[in-house]
Each structure stands twice: as structure tokens, then as C-alpha cells.
Design an enzyme around this catalytic site. Structure first.
Site, PDB file in Angstrom:
ATOM      1  N   CYS A  66      88.034  29.179   9.512  1.00  0.00           N
ATOM      2  CA  CYS A  66      87.574  28.920  10.870  1.00  0.00           C
ATOM      3  C   CYS A  66      88.624  29.402  11.867  1.00  0.00           C
ATOM      4  O   CYS A  66      88.573  29.409  13.099  1.00  0.00           O
ATOM      5  CB  CYS A  66      87.340  27.434  11.071  1.00  0.00           C
ATOM      6  N   HIS A  87      88.967  22.532  18.594  1.00  0.00           N
ATOM      7  CA  HIS A  87      88.171  22.981  17.704  1.00  0.00           C
ATOM      8  C   HIS A  87      87.057  22.089  17.222  1.00  0.00           C
ATOM      9  O   HIS A  87      85.808  22.548  17.016  1.00  0.00           O
ATOM     10  CB  HIS A  87      89.000  23.157  16.280  1.00  0.00           C
ATOM     11  N   HIS A 101      78.733  25.597  15.413  1.00  0.00           N
ATOM     12  CA  HIS A 101      80.081  26.328  14.751  1.00  0.00           C
ATOM     13  C   HIS A 101      79.865  27.755  14.197  1.00  0.00           C
ATOM     14  O   HIS A 101      79.084  28.037  13.198  1.00  0.00           O
ATOM     15  CB  HIS A 101      80.285  25.214  13.647  1.00  0.00           C
TER      16      HIS A 101
END
Length: 243
Positions: free
Chosen positions: A24, A159, A195
Site C-alpha cells: 500500500c 492512510h 482503498h
């Protein structure tokens, strides 16, 4: 590395076209490495970012196995009842140049990167288990390199994927860095977009650049008037839940 080489050939770019995988963090690590090449004088202009267009079944099976997928199908960062992430797909790329060069060329400058911090967790609980100490080290290094006091920050784009453990850990790590007594606004694009996995970081960066350009902070959805993550009460942060 094939996508980067195809892109390099299509655009007539020079050397140093390559791909990386940092999960990520991929797009932000790419931006950091691009900044390094600019700082060293090895390049005068860089493209950095990420693409997320993974096989849908692979993504769902993988995150369900990790018990990270939202069972209600809603991304709710910082919500008390957040139960996981909602995957998305997309791409984001930024053009990077040294500030003096961009000013000399009359470029439209959307933002300035003053510093980037990286960290690994060492002997943590596992590759996929977030650790507040490692996150705090990365943030502290970024502000040391930038020469910016954390107390001067007006907004943090997080995040925060909507997983209880991940969101709670991130709140604690930010509290170690921004521990002053004030209601510092925070937010997460995951509630608006889902996401983006490898492209999540550059998507958040584009959100912040857009906010700077428009002079407004977009809201983090699904938290207005709702019970917040319990860890939020122990921190100096407030979630931007309205424009």
C-alpha cells in the site's frame, strides 16, 4: 517491470523506468525514489505513481482471508464500528521537478515536497501487522528532513483504511508525532474512493493538492454524527466530516 518500460517507450522517456512493489506504500515509495533522483541531479523531471487494477477475485479472496474486508461493504475510517476496507481500482501519477527548475520554466506548481520519511518495523508482529513505533519513526524522519515543526501542521491526510486495528495504530503513531494539545484536522480518502492498494498514497496526495488548490478540505464520509474509534478520544485529532 514491463508496464514501466512500455510507458517509457511510448513517451520517449530516458533511463530509470522501473516498477516496484511496496504494497500500500508503493506509490509513495515511488515518489520518494523519484525525489532522490532529482536531488542527486540524475534526472531533471520524473513521473511517479501507481496503477491498481488487480484481479477482482484475487483481491476479495486475499482480503477476506486476512479478515480485512468490510462485511457491510462500507469504508468507514475512524468509525467505532468500522469492520474493514472496500477495495477500489484506479491510477495516479505526478510530475516531479526541482522547485527552482519548475519556477524557472513557469510551471504550474501544485505543491512542494519538503521531505519524505521511510521506516520498517523490524521485529514486529508480522509483515501485515501495523506498528505504531515504525510509523512514528517515518513521520519524525520526514519532518526532520523537511525542517518543519509538526506543531505547524494544519491537516493530516491519513492512510486509515477502516480496519479497527489499522486505524487505531495509526492514531497512536500520529499522537506520538503530533502530541500537542489542539484539535488537529485529519481525514482519509478511503471513505470517498475505497482503498486503491498500490495507488492509495498518490490518490491521497492528489486529494491534498486539490484541497490546497480549492482552499477547502473534503469531508471524510460515514463519520458525521457517528460514534468514533475509541482511540480517537485519546488523541489531539478531529475528523473532517463536513466540507
Amino acid at each position: 517491470g514491463l508496464p514501466a518500460h512500455l510507458l517509457g517507450a511510448a513517451l520517449g522517456l530516458g533511463d530509470a523506468a522501473y516498477c516496484l512493489d511496496a504494497a500500500c506504500a508503493s506509490s509513495l515509495v515511488a515518489i520518494k525514489l523519484a525525489c532522490d533522483r532529482l536531488a542527486s541531479g540524475q534526472a531533471d523531471s520524473m513521473l511517479a505513481g501507481a496503477v491498481c487494477c488487480a484481479d477482482d477475485l484475487f483481491i476479495h479472496v486475499g482480503f477476506c482471508a486476512l479478515q480485512a474486508m468490510s462485511r457491510v461493504g462500507m469504508s468507514r475510517p475512524f468509525h467505532r464500528d468500522a469492520d474493514g476496507l472496500v477495495p477500489a481500482e484506479g491510477a495516479g501519477v505526478v510530475v516531479l521537478e526541482r522547485l527552482a527548475d519548475a519556477e524557472a520554466k513557469g510551471r504550474t506548481i501544485l505543491g512542494v515536497i519538503r521531505g519524505v520519511g521511510l521506516s520498517n518495523d523490524g521485529r514486529g508482529k508480522g509483515m501485515l501487522a501495523p506498528a505504531a513505533g515504525g510509523q512514528a519513526r517515518a513521520m519524525q524522519r520526514a519532518y526532520e528532513v523537511a525542517g518543519v515543526a509538526p506543531s505547524s501542521v494544519d491537516y493530516i491526510e491519513c492512510h486509515a483504511t477502516g480496519t479497527p486495528v489499522g486505524d487505531g495504530t495509526e492514531l497512536r503513531s500520529m499522537a506520538l508525532t503530533f502530541g500537542h494539545e489542539r484539535q488537529l484536522p485529519i481525514g482519509s480518502l478511503k471513505s470517498n474512493l475505497g482503498h486503491l492498494i498500490t495507488a492509495a498514497g498518490v490518490a491521497g496526495l492528489i486529494k491534498v493538492l486539490g484541497a490546497l488548490d480549492e482552499g477547502v478540505l473534503p469531508p471524510t464520509l460515514h463519520v458525521h454524527g457517528e460514534p468514533p474509534n475509541a482511540a480517537l478520544a485519546e488523541t489531539p485529532f478531529r475528523v473532517v466530516s463536513a466540507l
